[in-house]
Motif scaffolding. Structure first.
Motif, PDB file in Angstrom:
ATOM      1  N   GLU A  27      31.348  45.534  51.097  1.00 16.40           N
ATOM      2  CA  GLU A  27      32.668  46.860  50.903  1.00 16.40           C
ATOM      3  C   GLU A  27      33.707  46.213  51.323  1.00 16.40           C
ATOM      4  N   ARG A  28      34.080  45.943  52.625  1.00 13.37           N
ATOM      5  CA  ARG A  28      35.835  45.404  52.914  1.00 13.37           C
ATOM      6  C   ARG A  28      36.011  44.150  52.087  1.00 13.37           C
ATOM      7  N   ALA A  29      34.970  43.197  52.307  1.00 13.24           N
ATOM      8  CA  ALA A  29      36.165  42.120  51.769  1.00 13.24           C
ATOM      9  C   ALA A  29      36.830  42.701  49.809  1.00 13.24           C
ATOM     10  N   LEU A  30      35.816  43.616  49.543  1.00 12.94           N
ATOM     11  CA  LEU A  30      36.316  43.450  48.293  1.00 12.94           C
ATOM     12  C   LEU A  30      37.269  44.904  48.029  1.00 12.94           C
ATOM     13  N   TYR A  31      37.403  45.374  48.916  1.00 10.15           N
ATOM     14  CA  TYR A  31      37.813  47.456  48.674  1.00 10.15           C
ATOM     15  C   TYR A  31      38.923  47.351  49.726  1.00 10.15           C
ATOM     16  N   ASP A  32      39.066  47.231  50.458  1.00  7.77           N
ATOM     17  CA  ASP A  32      39.645  46.752  51.902  1.00  7.77           C
ATOM     18  C   ASP A  32      40.414  45.525  51.815  1.00  7.77           C
ATOM     19  N   ASP A  33      40.441  44.569  52.257  1.00 11.83           N
ATOM     20  CA  ASP A  33      40.853  43.373  52.921  1.00 11.83           C
ATOM     21  C   ASP A  33      41.297  42.595  51.661  1.00 11.83           C
ATOM     22  N   ARG A  34      40.188  42.728  50.173  1.00 14.37           N
ATOM     23  CA  ARG A  34      40.812  42.439  48.875  1.00 14.37           C
ATOM     24  C   ARG A  34      40.694  40.929  48.485  1.00 14.37           C
ATOM     25  N   THR A  35      39.756  40.610  49.407  1.00 16.57           N
ATOM     26  CA  THR A  35      39.786  38.992  48.871  1.00 16.57           C
ATOM     27  C   THR A  35      39.034  38.460  48.164  1.00 16.57           C
ATOM     28  N   LEU A  36      38.029  39.283  47.664  1.00 18.34           N
ATOM     29  CA  LEU A  36      36.699  38.697  46.383  1.00 18.34           C
ATOM     30  C   LEU A  36      37.565  40.934  45.377  1.00 18.34           C
ATOM     31  N   LEU A  37      36.968  39.722  43.626  1.00 20.99           N
ATOM     32  CA  LEU A  37      37.382  40.575  43.084  1.00 20.99           C
ATOM     33  C   LEU A  37      36.500  40.345  41.938  1.00 20.99           C
ATOM     34  N   ARG A  38      36.331  41.657  41.815  1.00 18.32           N
ATOM     35  CA  ARG A  38      35.055  41.957  40.384  1.00 18.32           C
ATOM     36  C   ARG A  38      35.585  41.572  38.758  1.00 18.32           C
ATOM     37  N   MET A  39      35.249  40.718  37.983  1.00 16.11           N
ATOM     38  CA  MET A  39      36.015  40.097  36.814  1.00 16.11           C
ATOM     39  C   MET A  39      34.645  39.984  35.739  1.00 16.11           C
ATOM     40  N   ARG A  57      30.748  36.094  29.189  1.00 13.44           N
ATOM     41  CA  ARG A  57      31.579  37.563  29.172  1.00 13.44           C
ATOM     42  C   ARG A  57      30.422  38.267  30.611  1.00 13.44           C
ATOM     43  N   THR A  58      30.160  37.343  31.313  1.00  9.59           N
ATOM     44  CA  THR A  58      28.992  38.031  32.462  1.00  9.59           C
ATOM     45  C   THR A  58      30.347  38.396  33.175  1.00  9.59           C
ATOM     46  N   MET A  59      29.697  39.624  33.865  1.00 13.85           N
ATOM     47  CA  MET A  59      30.480  39.791  35.675  1.00 13.85           C
ATOM     48  C   MET A  59      29.634  38.646  36.510  1.00 13.85           C
ATOM     49  N   PHE A  60      30.831  38.833  37.537  1.00 14.48           N
ATOM     50  CA  PHE A  60      31.579  38.244  38.472  1.00 14.48           C
ATOM     51  C   PHE A  60      32.319  39.111  39.561  1.00 14.48           C
ATOM     52  N   VAL A  61      31.541  38.408  40.679  1.00  9.87           N
ATOM     53  CA  VAL A  61      32.561  38.757  42.483  1.00  9.87           C
ATOM     54  C   VAL A  61      33.569  37.478  42.875  1.00  9.87           C
ATOM     55  N   ALA A  62      34.522  37.024  42.191  1.00  7.91           N
ATOM     56  CA  ALA A  62      35.380  35.663  42.714  1.00  7.91           C
ATOM     57  C   ALA A  62      35.934  35.699  43.352  1.00  7.91           C
ATOM     58  N   PRO A  63      35.734  35.251  44.815  1.00  7.60           N
ATOM     59  CA  PRO A  63      37.382  34.922  45.714  1.00  7.60           C
ATOM     60  C   PRO A  63      39.027  35.313  44.847  1.00  7.60           C
ATOM     61  N   VAL A  64      39.533  35.354  45.572  1.00  5.37           N
ATOM     62  CA  VAL A  64      40.750  36.421  44.101  1.00  5.37           C
ATOM     63  C   VAL A  64      41.847  34.801  44.293  1.00  5.37           C
ATOM     64  N   GLU A  65      41.625  33.695  44.878  1.00  4.57           N
ATOM     65  CA  GLU A  65      42.553  32.606  44.640  1.00  4.57           C
ATOM     66  C   GLU A  65      41.551  31.598  43.448  1.00  4.57           C
ATOM     67  N   CYS A  94      39.901  42.343  30.680  1.00  2.26           N
ATOM     68  CA  CYS A  94      39.503  40.469  30.385  1.00  2.26           C
ATOM     69  C   CYS A  94      40.446  40.000  30.300  1.00  2.26           C
ATOM     70  N   GLU A  95      42.094  40.787  29.977  1.00  5.75           N
ATOM     71  CA  GLU A  95      43.218  40.023  30.315  1.00  5.75           C
ATOM     72  C   GLU A  95      43.590  40.012  31.430  1.00  5.75           C
ATOM     73  N   GLY A  96      43.416  40.087  32.408  1.00  2.69           N
ATOM     74  CA  GLY A  96      44.326  40.188  33.736  1.00  2.69           C
ATOM     75  C   GLY A  96      44.776  42.107  34.356  1.00  2.69           C
ATOM     76  N   LEU A  97      44.566  42.998  33.841  1.00  3.73           N
ATOM     77  CA  LEU A  97      46.063  43.252  33.972  1.00  3.73           C
ATOM     78  C   LEU A  97      45.448  44.346  34.611  1.00  3.73           C
ATOM     79  N   ILE A  98      44.288  44.546  34.528  1.00  2.00           N
ATOM     80  CA  ILE A  98      43.630  45.890  35.220  1.00  2.00           C
ATOM     81  C   ILE A  98      42.127  45.251  36.232  1.00  2.00           C
ATOM     82  N   VAL A  99      41.779  45.962  36.893  1.00  2.14           N
ATOM     83  CA  VAL A  99      40.845  45.188  37.659  1.00  2.14           C
ATOM     84  C   VAL A  99      39.204  46.496  37.994  1.00  2.14           C
ATOM     85  N   ARG A 100      38.074  46.497  37.769  1.00  2.00           N
ATOM     86  CA  ARG A 100      37.465  47.166  38.721  1.00  2.00           C
ATOM     87  C   ARG A 100      37.247  47.212  39.880  1.00  2.00           C
ATOM     88  N   GLY A 101      37.392  48.600  40.941  1.00  2.00           N
ATOM     89  CA  GLY A 101      37.469  49.002  42.173  1.00  2.00           C
ATOM     90  C   GLY A 101      36.882  49.249  42.681  1.00  2.00           C
TER      91      GLY A 101
END
Length: 388
Positions: free
Chosen positions: A60-72, A77-85, A180-187
């Motif tokens: 949870e810390r990596a996803l929502y506090d440090d934000r080093t991971l992002l869900r997209m 058309r599968t949901m993944f969690v990816a490193p932000v880079e 999908c357009e990369g304008l918003i993300v699931r938090g």
């Protein structure tokens, strides 16, 4: 390259051998390229299997506090969690094309099921309004954005003339397309780490300045390089399946890389040319991987680690349930029962040492769950048997 070599690589590179486990949550995600996230629990349980000294709060810390991971949404058309880079590469290689497909599909539904005229222009206006509403709030649920923006409350009949069809508003369609357009993300979700009731945030909350624009061809080659490092050697057909790209895009991506063909027991595979040396052989290891874990879902051809256990461990749509591993191959399945017990069933004789190691992994997984009870989103025959 032999099956034994591939299994050795799997144990080390996928951090399933105890000597390869780590307390670095983003590092675990990088090892797998991305973490499968169709079922929210999978992300956490995949980290649990590969982690050392970790608890759900670290994810949870990596996803929502440090934000080093992002869900997209990305490949297939599968949901993944990816490193932000990696997000710019996923966006350019896959998500941009997915956004166009989603927009076209939703436009057709709206044209059939509403009185709106010039639906493409209307859809673009609704996207812009939703984006502006989210920017104003900073973080919001779909219901909150729908309350703020009247366009999101537009009703559409998704199946005109069908008795089962009922009007629905377009909120989710608009937000999914913006994602999908990369304008918003699931938090952060409402509830625990098994919840999928996500709040939405602008992409800038994770990536200041937005998602970098990368040429699509360059991005595809970059993604293939990472996949081969984690999953190679493998047949090109596995790569095509994992990416969801057409054969031409796969060939073009491989042409930009220095790869070598190798024999995989009568099947031709590819591997990065600087990755031909044999992997060290890890000590025998056990692991309990969750449903839809990225290791078994990383290849289309799974016979070299699955054996004949597929009918018990997969559902009818190709989704794997919880699996028990011993030394680089699947030997059984497991499930969490209602009382929290981790029930394990080994489907072949693995010996006393393996049985003891599997029991230790079951205890480790039970400790990770704590008071949480989670049923896989896609039920498989053995998982149902163990929880009946």
């Amino acid at each position: 390259m032999t099956t034994a070599e591939r299994r050795a690589r799997l144990g080390l590179r996928h951090r399933l051998s105890p000597q390869a486990r780590t307390g670095d949550v983003p590092g675990i995600a990088r090892s797998m390229v991305v973490l499968h996230a169709t079922d929210p629990a999978t992300v956490f349980l995949s980290v649990a299997a590969r982690g050392a000294g970790l608890a759900p709060e670290a994810v949870e810390r990596a996803l929502y506090d440090d934000r080093t991971l992002l869900r997209m949404l990305a490949m297939r058309r599968t949901m993944f969690v990816a490193p932000v880079e990696l997000v710019p590469i996923l966006q350019a290689s896959t998500a941009n094309a997915l956004a166009a497909k989603q927009r076209a599909a939703y436009t057709r539904i709206i044209e059939r099921g509403s009185d709106l005229t010039d639906v493409p222009a209307w859809f673009a206006a609704a996207e812009d309004a939703a984006h502006r509403a989210l920017l104003a709030r900073g973080e919001a649920t779909g219901a909150q954005l729908s309350a703020d923006e009247p366009l999101l409350r537009t009703q559409v009949d998704p199946a005109p003339g069908k008795s089962y069809s009922k009007p629905t508003n377009v909120t989710t369609w608009i937000l999914v397309t913006l994602g999908c357009e990369g304008l918003i993300v699931r938090g952060r979700p409402n509830g625990t780490w098994i919840s999928s009731q996500y709040k939405w945030s602008p992409a800038e909350a994770w990536l200041p300045g937005g998602i970098e624009d990368v040429p699509a061809g360059t991005a595809r080659a970059g993604l293939v390089r990472r996949w081969l490092r984690a999953f190679g050697p493998a047949p090109v057909s596995d790569l095509k399946w994992w990416t969801g790209w057409n054969a031409g895009d796969v060939r073009k991506a491989l042409a930009l890389l220095d790869v070598t063909e190798v024999d995989l027991g009568g099947v031709t595979g590819v591997v990065l040319s600087d990755d031909l040396e044999p992997a060290p052989v890890p000590e025998p290891w056990a692991a309990l991987l969750p449903a839809l874990d990225p290791t078994p879902m990383g290849w289309r051809e799974r016979g070299w680690f699955l054996g004949g256990h597929g009918p018990r461990l997969f559902d009818g749509n190709g989704n794997i349930g919880p699996s028990v591993w011993w030394d680089g191959r699947i030997v059984g399945g497991w499930a969490q029962r209602k009382d929290g017990e981790i029930a394990v069933r080994v489907l072949e004789d693995v010996g006393a040492d393996a049985g003891a190691a599997i029991e230790r992994e079951a205890a480790r997984m039970a400790a990770w769950y704590g008071d949480i009870r989670a049923t896989p989103r896609f039920r498989t025959p053995l998982e149902r048997e163990l929880t009946s």
